[in-house]
Design a protein around this motif. Sequence first.
Motif, PDB file in Angstrom:
ATOM      1  N   MET A 118     -56.549   5.942 -26.047  1.00  0.00           N
ATOM      2  CA  MET A 118     -55.771   5.991 -24.805  1.00  0.00           C
ATOM      3  C   MET A 118     -56.097   4.724 -24.027  1.00  0.00           C
ATOM      4  O   MET A 118     -57.253   4.396 -23.822  1.00  0.00           O
ATOM      5  CB  MET A 118     -56.152   7.214 -23.986  1.00  0.00           C
ATOM      6  CG  MET A 118     -56.057   8.493 -24.794  1.00  0.00           C
ATOM      7  SD  MET A 118     -56.364   9.947 -23.814  1.00  0.00           S
ATOM      8  CE  MET A 118     -54.825  10.070 -22.959  1.00  0.00           C
ATOM      9  N   ILE A 119     -55.076   4.051 -23.603  1.00  0.00           N
ATOM     10  CA  ILE A 119     -55.248   2.741 -22.974  1.00  0.00           C
ATOM     11  C   ILE A 119     -54.412   2.663 -21.705  1.00  0.00           C
ATOM     12  O   ILE A 119     -53.483   3.446 -21.529  1.00  0.00           O
ATOM     13  CB  ILE A 119     -54.794   1.625 -23.952  1.00  0.00           C
ATOM     14  CG1 ILE A 119     -53.402   1.973 -24.489  1.00  0.00           C
ATOM     15  CG2 ILE A 119     -55.815   1.448 -25.063  1.00  0.00           C
ATOM     16  CD1 ILE A 119     -52.840   0.924 -25.398  1.00  0.00           C
ATOM     17  N   PRO A 120     -54.735   1.718 -20.820  1.00  0.00           N
ATOM     18  CA  PRO A 120     -53.865   1.524 -19.659  1.00  0.00           C
ATOM     19  C   PRO A 120     -52.449   1.163 -20.107  1.00  0.00           C
ATOM     20  O   PRO A 120     -52.269   0.502 -21.128  1.00  0.00           O
ATOM     21  CB  PRO A 120     -54.515   0.348 -18.924  1.00  0.00           C
ATOM     22  CG  PRO A 120     -55.932   0.348 -19.382  1.00  0.00           C
ATOM     23  CD  PRO A 120     -55.909   0.850 -20.800  1.00  0.00           C
ATOM     24  N   PHE A 123     -51.576  -2.405 -20.973  1.00  0.00           N
ATOM     25  CA  PHE A 123     -52.120  -3.052 -22.170  1.00  0.00           C
ATOM     26  C   PHE A 123     -50.999  -3.519 -23.096  1.00  0.00           C
ATOM     27  O   PHE A 123     -50.086  -2.758 -23.418  1.00  0.00           O
ATOM     28  CB  PHE A 123     -53.005  -2.068 -22.932  1.00  0.00           C
ATOM     29  CG  PHE A 123     -54.482  -2.315 -22.772  1.00  0.00           C
ATOM     30  CD1 PHE A 123     -55.006  -2.717 -21.551  1.00  0.00           C
ATOM     31  CD2 PHE A 123     -55.349  -2.125 -23.846  1.00  0.00           C
ATOM     32  CE1 PHE A 123     -56.377  -2.927 -21.407  1.00  0.00           C
ATOM     33  CE2 PHE A 123     -56.714  -2.336 -23.706  1.00  0.00           C
ATOM     34  CZ  PHE A 123     -57.220  -2.727 -22.490  1.00  0.00           C
ATOM     35  N   THR A 124     -51.132  -4.766 -23.544  1.00  0.00           N
ATOM     36  CA  THR A 124     -50.275  -5.227 -24.642  1.00  0.00           C
ATOM     37  C   THR A 124     -51.030  -5.017 -25.943  1.00  0.00           C
ATOM     38  O   THR A 124     -52.219  -4.687 -25.944  1.00  0.00           O
ATOM     39  CB  THR A 124     -49.963  -6.725 -24.498  1.00  0.00           C
ATOM     40  OG1 THR A 124     -51.201  -7.455 -24.631  1.00  0.00           O
ATOM     41  CG2 THR A 124     -49.325  -7.021 -23.147  1.00  0.00           C
ATOM     42  N   ILE A 144     -47.870   2.818 -28.733  1.00  0.00           N
ATOM     43  CA  ILE A 144     -46.732   3.734 -28.746  1.00  0.00           C
ATOM     44  C   ILE A 144     -45.910   3.510 -27.482  1.00  0.00           C
ATOM     45  O   ILE A 144     -46.437   3.551 -26.380  1.00  0.00           O
ATOM     46  CB  ILE A 144     -47.205   5.199 -28.814  1.00  0.00           C
ATOM     47  CG1 ILE A 144     -48.080   5.403 -30.049  1.00  0.00           C
ATOM     48  CG2 ILE A 144     -46.021   6.150 -28.840  1.00  0.00           C
ATOM     49  CD1 ILE A 144     -48.727   6.763 -30.101  1.00  0.00           C
ATOM     50  N   LYS A 145     -44.630   3.271 -27.687  1.00  0.00           N
ATOM     51  CA  LYS A 145     -43.759   2.961 -26.551  1.00  0.00           C
ATOM     52  C   LYS A 145     -42.563   3.901 -26.534  1.00  0.00           C
ATOM     53  O   LYS A 145     -42.171   4.443 -27.558  1.00  0.00           O
ATOM     54  CB  LYS A 145     -43.247   1.516 -26.664  1.00  0.00           C
ATOM     55  CG  LYS A 145     -44.347   0.471 -26.771  1.00  0.00           C
ATOM     56  CD  LYS A 145     -43.748  -0.919 -26.760  1.00  0.00           C
ATOM     57  CE  LYS A 145     -44.807  -1.967 -27.021  1.00  0.00           C
ATOM     58  NZ  LYS A 145     -44.786  -2.473 -28.391  1.00  0.00           N
ATOM     59  N   GLU A 151     -41.317   1.071 -22.563  1.00  0.00           N
ATOM     60  CA  GLU A 151     -42.508   1.272 -21.742  1.00  0.00           C
ATOM     61  C   GLU A 151     -43.626   1.900 -22.562  1.00  0.00           C
ATOM     62  O   GLU A 151     -43.395   2.801 -23.360  1.00  0.00           O
ATOM     63  CB  GLU A 151     -42.143   2.188 -20.567  1.00  0.00           C
ATOM     64  CG  GLU A 151     -43.298   2.504 -19.660  1.00  0.00           C
ATOM     65  CD  GLU A 151     -43.008   3.703 -18.775  1.00  0.00           C
ATOM     66  OE1 GLU A 151     -43.603   3.784 -17.699  1.00  0.00           O
ATOM     67  OE2 GLU A 151     -42.187   4.552 -19.164  1.00  0.00           O
ATOM     68  N   SER A 152     -44.839   1.374 -22.364  1.00  0.00           N
ATOM     69  CA  SER A 152     -45.992   1.902 -23.093  1.00  0.00           C
ATOM     70  C   SER A 152     -46.274   3.334 -22.679  1.00  0.00           C
ATOM     71  O   SER A 152     -46.147   3.705 -21.517  1.00  0.00           O
ATOM     72  CB  SER A 152     -47.218   1.051 -22.798  1.00  0.00           C
ATOM     73  OG  SER A 152     -48.394   1.718 -23.251  1.00  0.00           O
ATOM     74  N   LYS A 153     -46.649   4.139 -23.652  1.00  0.00           N
ATOM     75  CA  LYS A 153     -47.049   5.507 -23.336  1.00  0.00           C
ATOM     76  C   LYS A 153     -48.557   5.610 -23.101  1.00  0.00           C
ATOM     77  O   LYS A 153     -49.079   6.712 -22.924  1.00  0.00           O
ATOM     78  CB  LYS A 153     -46.637   6.451 -24.475  1.00  0.00           C
ATOM     79  CG  LYS A 153     -45.132   6.648 -24.571  1.00  0.00           C
ATOM     80  CD  LYS A 153     -44.780   7.704 -25.603  1.00  0.00           C
ATOM     81  CE  LYS A 153     -43.274   7.928 -25.635  1.00  0.00           C
ATOM     82  NZ  LYS A 153     -42.888   8.833 -26.744  1.00  0.00           N
ATOM     83  N   GLY A 154     -49.233   4.465 -23.137  1.00  0.00           N
ATOM     84  CA  GLY A 154     -50.673   4.494 -22.889  1.00  0.00           C
ATOM     85  C   GLY A 154     -51.476   4.975 -24.084  1.00  0.00           C
ATOM     86  O   GLY A 154     -52.601   5.411 -23.943  1.00  0.00           O
ATOM     87  N   LEU A 155     -50.875   4.894 -25.264  1.00  0.00           N
ATOM     88  CA  LEU A 155     -51.546   5.330 -26.486  1.00  0.00           C
ATOM     89  C   LEU A 155     -51.408   4.235 -27.530  1.00  0.00           C
ATOM     90  O   LEU A 155     -50.364   3.579 -27.597  1.00  0.00           O
ATOM     91  CB  LEU A 155     -50.905   6.622 -27.015  1.00  0.00           C
ATOM     92  CG  LEU A 155     -50.957   7.828 -26.087  1.00  0.00           C
ATOM     93  CD1 LEU A 155     -50.057   8.934 -26.600  1.00  0.00           C
ATOM     94  CD2 LEU A 155     -52.383   8.322 -25.964  1.00  0.00           C
TER      95      LEU A 155
END
Length: 475
Positions: A118-120, A123-124, A144-145, A151-155
């Motif tokens: 799990m990431i901000p 994050f790219t 994962i977008k 948009e990033s899902k933060g994963l």
Amino acid sequence: MEDFASKQVTENLDEPPNSRLFIVTCRSMSEDVIKDTFAVFGDIQAVWVVKDKQTKESKGVSYVKFAKSSQACLAMEEMHGKVVIEGTKPIKVFIAQSRSSGRHRDVEDEELTRIFVMIPKTFTEDDLKETFKEYGDIEYCVIIKNKFTGESKGLGYVRYYKPSQAAMAIENCDRGYRAILAEPRSKTNSAEGEYAGGGGGGGAGARFDQHGGDNMNPYPFAPMGADPGNYQMADYRSSDVMTRCLMLSSRAAVTQEQVYALFDIIPGMDYCELQRDAYGLSKGHAVIRYNNLGSAVYAKEKLSGFEYPPGNRLALSFIDDGDDRNSPVGRMAMQFVAAQMMSTLWNGPSGNQLLKTATSFPGAPAAPRIQADLSLPAIKKLAPQDSKVKERLFVVFSPSPLSMDVLEDVFCRYGSLIEVHLVPGRKVGYMKYADKQCADDAMAALHGHMVNGVRMKVMLADPPREESHKRPRTY
DNA sequence: CGACGGGACGC
DNA sequence: CGACGGGACGC
């Protein structure tokens, strides 16, 4: 120190996961040789050579339990295929299947080299790679977008070349990343049907869906486009006749107690009953009668379109209770005067704004959108968002949660409120305070009381589960 | 009764 | 091919 007490070993065999080796050797390989061979890779907790029950001869299979998965993985990578005893076959080394899994298929590197984190959301994939490369060479990173917005899902996924690298990342990266081994892609995830097309958070999504449903059947007093807020005047434009008796229509199920509590806030209620069908079930209709016209007019004006429970707009219309038969013209005039009088008495000149869902702004006179069964002190400023939380209140709502802005409006009045937190999908929330006394005051004042028809239990929250060093959530 | 902290990839 | 022993705290 290396007392491999048997019982402790059995209980910790799969803890942490992938910390046990399955080793195939020649039958002459002794436990001591195995221990000496593998001790260089880490902290061995147990060695067990499988032997025939009768002959007590080795079956050429051994297990070695390490303290850490990274140690087991490293030993596997280094020792698989090596000749340990000259003249015998090279040994095979695998991560052992967990004892509970029951199967004996080899655990493949494929399952041990990709982690899920799990990431901000900012994050790219390059950020991801930069963050996790310190644990080993990375084959690739994926975030994962959302397919449509990008948009990033933060994963994210990070694929390493070696199991020991993935294990090192899981063991040593910031706990906030919540790194775990990724499930292999191949196996089709069961229980996916429920989430088809939805995207993230179930609770919020579900609530949006309900709003969408409402929009399919707009009420005349709940205009969706421009010009909100004139629904109150509908009665004066229509041929509707004012009476002391109201019919409530609710799309959502409501109980007798809820309706009673809500309409009893306005003084003068002398009758309130749910309409039930032949099976005793609520049909979403109730009759409410007041002992004076002004209260009934007031109730209709102010509770028409009111969301109760949140998302469910109540509809009210006057009904004829068969009493009240005077000359129509004189009655209209009298009712109009009564309504104006009540409105002014209760709300001041700007009374028509009652129960709108506008957010409150500190400093302005108390927004008259709160109906409570107690007198509330004036609104106080919120404590700064970065204030240290000195006390938390745990609030249980019945029958359904109040909205964030109503809660902020109510719970800020005792001072030092930092933040309202509602638990999605649950009927509970947390109020964070920067001052213990303020929290205590709020609890003492509000516990057991009713706001906008919602009963609240207000208690001190249990301390949060301490998870030592959690990275602040940025996603 | 009423508890926070999460989680999955268009092959 | 090569997959799971031994022994038993104290409420």
